[in-house]
Scaffold this active site. Structure first.
Site, short mmCIF file in Angstrom:
data_model
loop_
_atom_site.label_atom_id
_atom_site.label_comp_id
_atom_site.label_asym_id
_atom_site.label_seq_id
_atom_site.Cartn_x
_atom_site.Cartn_y
_atom_site.Cartn_z
N GLU A 239 0.83 -1.21 0.00
CA GLU A 239 0.00 0.00 0.00
C GLU A 239 0.86 1.27 0.00
O GLU A 239 0.56 2.25 -0.68
CB GLU A 239 -0.94 0.02 1.22
CG GLU A 239 -2.00 -1.07 1.21
CD GLU A 239 -3.08 -0.89 0.14
OE1 GLU A 239 -3.09 0.16 -0.54
OE2 GLU A 239 -3.90 -1.81 -0.03
N ARG B 112 0.81 3.81 -3.24
CA ARG B 112 0.21 5.12 -2.98
C ARG B 112 1.27 6.20 -2.79
O ARG B 112 1.24 7.24 -3.44
CB ARG B 112 -0.69 5.08 -1.74
CG ARG B 112 -1.85 4.11 -1.88
CD ARG B 112 -2.80 4.19 -0.70
NE ARG B 112 -3.65 3.00 -0.64
CZ ARG B 112 -4.92 3.01 -0.23
NH1 ARG B 112 -5.50 4.12 0.15
NH2 ARG B 112 -5.62 1.89 -0.18
N ASP C 153 -4.47 -9.53 -8.95
CA ASP C 153 -4.69 -8.51 -10.00
C ASP C 153 -3.48 -7.71 -10.49
O ASP C 153 -3.05 -7.80 -11.65
CB ASP C 153 -5.83 -7.55 -9.56
CG ASP C 153 -5.69 -7.02 -8.13
OD1 ASP C 153 -4.67 -7.29 -7.48
OD2 ASP C 153 -6.61 -6.31 -7.67
N GLU D 250 -11.65 1.03 -10.75
CA GLU D 250 -11.23 0.15 -11.86
C GLU D 250 -12.15 0.18 -13.08
O GLU D 250 -11.69 0.19 -14.22
CB GLU D 250 -11.05 -1.29 -11.36
CG GLU D 250 -9.85 -1.51 -10.44
CD GLU D 250 -10.04 -1.07 -9.00
OE1 GLU D 250 -11.14 -0.58 -8.65
OE2 GLU D 250 -9.09 -1.21 -8.21
N THR E 120 -0.50 1.19 -10.41
CA THR E 120 -1.84 0.65 -10.09
C THR E 120 -2.66 1.62 -9.24
O THR E 120 -3.84 1.39 -9.00
CB THR E 120 -1.72 -0.75 -9.43
OG1 THR E 120 -3.00 -1.38 -9.46
CG2 THR E 120 -1.20 -0.66 -8.00
C1 DMJ Z 1 -6.04 0.73 -5.23
O1 DMJ Z 1 -5.29 0.92 -4.08
C2 DMJ Z 1 -5.24 0.10 -6.33
O2 DMJ Z 1 -5.86 0.32 -7.55
C3 DMJ Z 1 -5.04 -1.38 -6.11
O3 DMJ Z 1 -4.36 -2.00 -7.19
C4 DMJ Z 1 -6.36 -2.07 -5.91
N1 DMJ Z 1 -7.18 -1.43 -4.94
C5 DMJ Z 1 -7.30 0.00 -4.90
C6 DMJ Z 1 -8.48 0.59 -5.61
O4 DMJ Z 1 -9.59 -0.16 -5.70
#
Ligand code: DMJ
Length: 452
Positions: free
Chosen positions: A116, A120, A243, A359, A443
């Site tokens: 995380e 982020r 994912d 997403e 992501t």
């Molecule tokens: C985000 O922190 C990122 O996109 C992660 O890959 C998946 N979950 C959340 C958003 O849904």
């Protein structure tokens, strides 16, 4: 003037439908939608500013804040900063920048979740440097990476889930594929920017170790012990827990023009399309299968899976991408706003919350950029309007506990400003706002330059 406008509109309406005619006719609509997103972003940001300034996240219902650890890592401002730059919100961006540069330090005795914090904060700081140019962002990114990289110090090279920012002490040997294989965009870009290959190599090794443990069918499971390399959960899918490992295989193969990663991606997508791909009544879904036998375990698909049309389109598979996006759209409409998960065989909601996830919108953005089809604009408009309808509060936006009852949750995740609002804005904004073909998004929707 007015007459000419209506005359032209009349002609356009008489023309047989074509995306080009439609998109011209609706051009001003896109500009208005982009403005609407910006206004809603400001509504959320100003609430954060008022009730949670300097903290990780806003709690919109109680008008308070949440910190993930005993001390804040300023998750919301770091995550939101590049969105402000793209939206041209100069005053807000400057304020966020001062807050981050003057108040954020990683010299803290706190144990953080490597994944995380990497997607982020590390991702946010790297994009902040690339888009803003201030070297202090890069220095902070490297300081953070030097602390986080200790998580990779395991017998296999796959990272532990948790690491202490001050002591480097690791914990959490039982991890999942996403939390093992989602670092190479951030680490590889840092290697490019600093000239130090260690970041790229460390992240690539972790991915290779995971890939090496795939089954004879070419599938990976969702949970694994990073010390022994033993699988703890053999369910294979494209959903949460796996994912972004797949997302990073493809994106990093493109970003770094890396042949090994390309081979890993090619064999993974072949297995995904063989064992997870599921057609039901003319619709396309991707389900859950056993990694060893390839047999279907369940027919669930959810908000997290909805990133996959974007990945398929980036891979050039437009037919599957568009078809899967239609399914994602259907899922969104089931209750008027997207549930966390459904069973696509029965079309029943199996997990009813909505966390303000991006997403499905991200995929609409990619598909619009690749096809120019106005249907993705109207899809995005529906997504935006439903988020406003169900999640807007007087003090920012909140997640939903239940999309069927509309019951709210006292939480606004930082990814709402980093991703959900950014992808909505980029979907409607002029193409020049961010040249889609010159960037790869991490992501968490933080863009990094493709070429140096
Ligand atoms: C985000 O922190 C990122 O996109 C992660 O890959 C998946 N979950 C959340 C958003 O849904």
């Amino acid at each position: 003037m007015k007459f000419a406008k209506y005359f032209l509109l009349g002609i356009a309406l008489m023309l047989p439908f074509s995306p080009a005619a439609f998109s011209q006719q609706s051009f001003s609509g896109k500009a208005e939608l982009a403005e609407k997103v910006k206004k809603e972003f400001l509504h959320a940001w100003n609430s954060y500013r008022k009730y949670a300034w300097g903290h990780d996240a806003l709690k919109p219902l109680s008008r308070s804040f949440r910190d993930w650890h005993s001390e804040s890592l300023m998750m919301t401002p770091v995550d939101a900063f590049d969105t402000m730059l793209l939206m041209g919100l100069k005053k807000e961006a400057e304020e966020a920048k001062q807050l981050i540069l003057s108040g954020l330090s990683f010299d803290k005795d706190i144990t953080v979740q490597n994944f995380e914090i990497s997607i982020r904060i590390l991702g946010g700081l790297i994009s902040a440097y690339e888009l803003d140019g201030d070297k202090r962002f890069l220095q902070m990114a490297e300081d953070l990476a030097q602390r986080l990289i200790k998580a990779f110090n395991s017998p296999t090279g796959m990272p532990y889930r948790m690491v202490n920012l001050k002591t480097g002490k690791t914990s959490g040997a039982e991890s999942n594929s996403a939390e093992i294989g989602t670092y190479i965009i951030e680490y590889g870009t840092l290697s490019r920017l600093t000239g130090k290959p260690v970041y790229f190599n460390t992240a690539k090794k972790a991915m290779a170790e995971l890939y090496k443990r795939r089954s004879s069918r070419g599938l990976i499971g969702s949970e694994i012990n990073v010390e022994t390399g033993e699988w703890l959960n053999k369910e294979s899918h494209i959903s949460g827990g796996i994912d972004s490992y797949y997302e990073y295989l493809l994106k990093a193969a493109i970003l770094f023009d890396d042949k090994d990663l390309k081979t890993m991606w090619d064999s993974s997508i072949t297995a995904i399309n063989k064992y997870l791909y599921d057609e039901k009544g003319g619709e396309l879904w991707y389900g859950v299968s056993d990694m060893n036998t390839g047999e279907r375990i369940s027919t669930t698909y959810g908000a997290l899976d909805a990133f996959f049309p974007a990945v398929l389109s980036l891979n050039g598979d437009m037919e599957k991408a568009e078809k899967l996006q239609q399914s994602g759209y259907k899922m969104w409409l089931l209750a008027g706003i997207e549930p966390e998960q459904i069973d696509y065989a029965t079309m029943k909601i199996t997990s009813p919350y909505y966390l303000l996830r991006p997403e499905n919108i991200e995929s609409a953005y990619y598909l619009y950029r690749y096809t120019g089809d106005y249907r993705y604009i109207t899809m995005g408009e529906e997504y935006l309007n439903s988020i406003i309808k169900y999640c807007r509060t007087d003090n920012g936006y909140c997640a939903l506990k239940n999309v069927m009852t509309g019951e709210k949750m006292d939480a606004m995740e930082s990814f709402f400003l980093a991703e959900t609002m950014k992808y909505l804005y980029l979907l409607f904004a002029p193409e020049e706002t961010l040249d889609f073909n010159s960037y790869i998004f991490n992501t968490e929707a933080h863009p990094v330059k493709r070429n140096y």
